[in-house]
Design a protein around this motif. Structure first.
Motif, mmCIF file in Angstrom:
data_model
loop_
_atom_site.group_PDB
_atom_site.id
_atom_site.type_symbol
_atom_site.label_atom_id
_atom_site.label_comp_id
_atom_site.label_asym_id
_atom_site.label_seq_id
_atom_site.Cartn_x
_atom_site.Cartn_y
_atom_site.Cartn_z
ATOM 1 N N TYR A 259 12.663 7.885 -5.990
ATOM 2 C CA TYR A 259 12.997 8.222 -7.369
ATOM 3 C C TYR A 259 12.562 9.634 -7.751
ATOM 4 N N ARG A 260 12.466 10.540 -6.785
ATOM 5 C CA ARG A 260 11.973 11.877 -7.088
ATOM 6 C C ARG A 260 12.859 12.609 -8.095
ATOM 7 N N ALA B 248 0.819 -1.211 0.000
ATOM 8 C CA ALA B 248 0.000 0.000 0.000
ATOM 9 C C ALA B 248 0.857 1.266 0.000
ATOM 10 N N LEU B 249 2.028 1.200 0.625
ATOM 11 C CA LEU B 249 2.902 2.364 0.699
ATOM 12 C C LEU B 249 3.878 2.460 -0.471
ATOM 13 N N ALA B 250 3.908 1.473 -1.359
ATOM 14 C CA ALA B 250 4.890 1.435 -2.450
ATOM 15 C C ALA B 250 4.869 2.695 -3.321
ATOM 16 N N PRO B 251 3.709 3.212 -3.762
ATOM 17 C CA PRO B 251 3.757 4.426 -4.587
ATOM 18 C C PRO B 251 4.384 5.616 -3.869
ATOM 19 N N SER B 252 4.103 5.794 -2.607
ATOM 20 C CA SER B 252 4.697 6.898 -1.852
ATOM 21 C C SER B 252 6.200 6.710 -1.700
#
Length: 89
Positions: A48-49, A38-42
């Motif tokens: 990788y910003r 659930a936290l993977a996208p954040s």
């Protein structure tokens, strides 16, 4: 309560305890991996910003010019898709 019934209740409690001991690790692993999923996208946006966002400097280029520049920079890779920006700038 009869002795036979007390023994049955004790056996049920013991079985319930062992079932909990056997199932608890699986529930813990499922909870941890589910939270990570659930936290993977954040996490990806944070890690990788630098690769996901850039400041736009210089004159605007057409998408075709951007594709040509990418193909010139890395000629052995093929461009599969181009995602245009939502707004100019």
């Amino acid at each position: 309560m009869s002795e036979f019934r007390r023994a049955g209740v004790r056996m049920f409690h013991r079985l319930h305890f062992y079932a909990g001991v056997l199932v608890a690790p699986f529930l813990l692993i499922a909870a941890v991996t589910g939270a990570l999923y659930a936290l993977a996208p954040s996490i990806e946006n944070f890690v990788y910003r630098d690769q996901l966002h850039t400041s736009s400097t210089g004159p605007e280029q057409s998408l075709a010019a951007q594709v040509r520049a990418a193909q010139t920079t890395v000629p052995d890779l093929t461009v599969n898709a181009v995602r245009p920006p939502r707004r100019s700038g």
